[in-house]
Scaffold this motif. Structure first.
Motif, mmCIF file in Angstrom:
data_model
loop_
_atom_site.group_PDB
_atom_site.id
_atom_site.type_symbol
_atom_site.label_atom_id
_atom_site.label_comp_id
_atom_site.label_asym_id
_atom_site.label_seq_id
_atom_site.Cartn_x
_atom_site.Cartn_y
_atom_site.Cartn_z
ATOM 1 N N ALA A 129 27.096 -32.287 -15.411
ATOM 2 C CA ALA A 129 25.772 -32.806 -15.060
ATOM 3 C C ALA A 129 25.091 -31.935 -13.997
ATOM 4 O O ALA A 129 23.875 -31.760 -14.012
ATOM 5 C CB ALA A 129 25.869 -34.245 -14.580
ATOM 6 N N GLU A 130 25.892 -31.396 -13.071
ATOM 7 C CA GLU A 130 25.303 -30.525 -12.045
ATOM 8 C C GLU A 130 25.198 -29.087 -12.525
ATOM 9 O O GLU A 130 24.388 -28.317 -12.018
ATOM 10 C CB GLU A 130 26.149 -30.563 -10.768
ATOM 11 N N LYS B 95 14.827 -25.759 -17.374
ATOM 12 C CA LYS B 95 14.914 -26.157 -15.971
ATOM 13 C C LYS B 95 15.047 -27.673 -15.824
ATOM 14 O O LYS B 95 15.403 -28.167 -14.763
ATOM 15 C CB LYS B 95 13.667 -25.701 -15.212
ATOM 16 N N PHE B 96 14.713 -28.390 -16.895
ATOM 17 C CA PHE B 96 14.680 -29.838 -16.772
ATOM 18 C C PHE B 96 16.067 -30.435 -16.562
ATOM 19 O O PHE B 96 16.256 -31.361 -15.807
ATOM 20 C CB PHE B 96 14.038 -30.449 -18.018
ATOM 21 N N MET B 97 17.047 -29.878 -17.255
ATOM 22 C CA MET B 97 18.408 -30.398 -17.117
ATOM 23 C C MET B 97 19.411 -29.244 -17.222
ATOM 24 O O MET B 97 19.119 -28.219 -17.841
ATOM 25 C CB MET B 97 18.711 -31.430 -18.204
ATOM 26 N N PRO B 98 20.581 -29.395 -16.613
ATOM 27 C CA PRO B 98 21.588 -28.337 -16.730
ATOM 28 C C PRO B 98 21.990 -28.154 -18.199
ATOM 29 O O PRO B 98 22.190 -29.138 -18.916
ATOM 30 C CB PRO B 98 22.757 -28.877 -15.904
ATOM 31 N N LEU C 277 25.001 -29.940 -19.805
ATOM 32 C CA LEU C 277 24.943 -31.354 -20.191
ATOM 33 C C LEU C 277 24.570 -31.521 -21.662
ATOM 34 O O LEU C 277 24.746 -32.582 -22.245
ATOM 35 C CB LEU C 277 23.919 -32.078 -19.293
#
Lengths: 120, 374
Positions: B169-170, B183-186, B189
């Motif tokens: 998640a990180e 850029k919205f989410m790693p 994930l």
């Protein structure tokens, strides 16, 4: 999944309704976490934990009640009770986790510690 | 072997290894569960003999003991034989001629096989509960590495908990240094998120398969085709789930230009999140400049994160094995569907398999937030 469960929820087919609820709640779950780590400060970790637990409960109930037919069938009640039976053991396990946690042992009151009653 | 006879006929003497003659009533005392339990025990015993770890004074040593492979294979062979007996006796039974009912309280009048699948799910619930209680115990009992670092008490050699969510998640250390466009989410994930949606869709397709199988308005050929299509879709989604699982664990993925990839997700293995990560290199950068850590701002620690990794792989691996088991059953069901094996009067095996499959989905509802997101 049974023979008597083809009903509607809010005018929609109950299975389709449940499916879309599960999809939307999963999206909420992922977005909340993604926001937390990609834009620090937008969603606090405590809020994320609350969202994850709340979404998990809704999704779990949706799958068990509608997809697994623990609601709506003639045998739903007895099968729900059957499914919940292991919860008793799960609670015991969770209690043991709490009791065996180092902090829990350190903060036990004196009357709950070995040797307090001089029984040795 | 004995029967609950619905014809009052107790004079049949069936083979202990099947197939059952269901026209004599509900059979009892199958050898299949004993064989499968014994096979599982031997297999798991072999597992501990083949994969070994020993402490060599200053470090753990890991080895694969190929001399013990025979035990693994023997266990698997006994389990498979038990599965074959189970299939001969019960799976091939359609339930059209006679569907045995429970006679005892509290399940009186409910199909015996439905009660049996719920009993099976209860035992499964206990398996996953033990895994979750293990996770909770260690997660609450072992200090979090990031929290120790924030408190300034992290040192080399510290045994601490670096959750899988740090890598997933990180995005872990690699996510910080990658130039991926999303850029919205790693990116790390993505496989887990896709898998979550795949399982939900597959839960829906199995429901649609049952609904279609019971639809009397369809012609036989149309029904066979549709039921087969829904079951095949379920099988493909399950396959997708396991492929993404393997990608996430061992392969990783990168799309686009290597220096500026569109997506970049290293595998957990490449990131060093392994069950023998007793000397994991944990890096923290205090100041970033365009995906590069500013000079003198990098802190590096060697820490032991094996407990977090072991708990993650055992729990998600056990869930993955359940998905694989479902895939094996689905292959059989897809073939049966296209051959016209499911009709409005004979769709209970889809219903009972569906209960198992929804349970697998239900477990993932807990595994995904607990291990991937938090």
């Amino acid at each position: 999944m049974g023979e008597h469960g083809h009903h509607t929820i809010l005018g929609f087919d109950r299975y389709a309704f449940n499916f879309w609820v599960l999809m939307i709640f999963t999206a909420i779950e992922v977005v909340a976490v993604a926001l937390t780590f990609s834009m620090e400060g937008t969603v606090s970790m405590n809020t994320v934990v609350f969202i994850l637990v709340a979404v998990g409960v809704v999704k779990g109930v949706g799958i068990a009640a509608i997809f697994m037919h623990l609601q709506g069938d003639p045998d739903s009640r007895v099968l729900t009770a059957t499914a919940l039976f292991p919860v008793f053991f799960i609670v015991i396990m969770v209690l043991f986790i709490g009791l065996t946690h180092p902090d829990a042992a350190d903060t036990l009151p004196d009357w709950c510690r070995p040797g307090f009653y001089n029984l040795e | 072997m004995s029967y609950d006879s619905h014809h009052g006929d107790h004079h049949d003497h069936p083979s202990p290894f099947g197939p059952h003659d269901w026209s004599h009533g509900a059979p009892h005392n199958s050898w299949a569960p004993i064989m499968m339990a014994f096979g599982s025990s031997i297999f798991l015993l072999g597992f501990t003999k083949v994969f070994t770890q020993t402490w060599e004074g200053d470090a753990w040593s890991y080895a694969i003991n190929s001399a013990q492979f025979g035990l693994l294979i023997a266990g698997l062979a006994i389990f498979t034989a038990g599965l074959y007996v189970f299939w001969r006796q019960d799976w091939s039974f359609d339930g059209i001629e006679f569907e045995p009912k429970s006679v005892g309280t509290p399940f009186r009048g409910i199909d015996i096989r439905k009660v049996a699948i719920w009993m099976f799910l209860m035992s499964e619930m206990m398996v996953f509960s033990s895994l979750f209680s293990t996770y909770l115990r260690y997660r609450t009992g072992i200090d979090n590495c990031e929290a120790l670092h924030a408190a300034g008490t992290l040192t080399d050699g510290t045994v601490c908990w670096l959750p899988a969510s740090y890598f997933i998640a990180e995005g872990g250390w690699h996510q910080e240094t990658a130039h991926a466009a999303l850029k919205f989410m790693p990116d790390t994930l993505i496989p887990g998120a896709i898998n979550t949606f795949a399982l939900i869709v597959s839960s829906y397709t199995i429901v649609l398969a049952l609904k279609t199988a019971k639809d009397r308005s369809l012609s036989d050929s149309e029904r066979n085709r549709k039921v087969g299509k829904y079951l095949l879709t379920t099988l493909l989604l399950a396959t997708l789930f396991l492929i993404f699982k393997l990608v996430e664990w061992f392969v990783g993925f990168e799309l686009g230009d290597h220096d500026h990839p569109l997506f970049y997700s290293p595998s957990l293995l490449a990131d060093g999140f392994t069950i023998h990560a007793s000397d994991y290199t944990y890096q923290v950068c205090n100041e970033w400049h365009d995906h590069h850590c500013a000079e003198g701002q990098l802190e590096t620690y060697t820490i032991d994160i094996r407990m977090a990794a072991s708990t993650f792989y055992v729990t998600t691996g056990t869930h993955g094995v359940h998905v694989f088991g479902g895939m094996v059953a689905l292959v059989y069901m897809v073939i049966k569907a296209y051959r016209g094996g499911y009709t409005p009067d004979n769709a209970v095996s889809i219903e009972y398999f569906g209960l198992y499959w929804h349970f697998v989905d239900l477990v993932w509802v807990l595994v995904f937030p607990a291990f991937y997101l938090y």
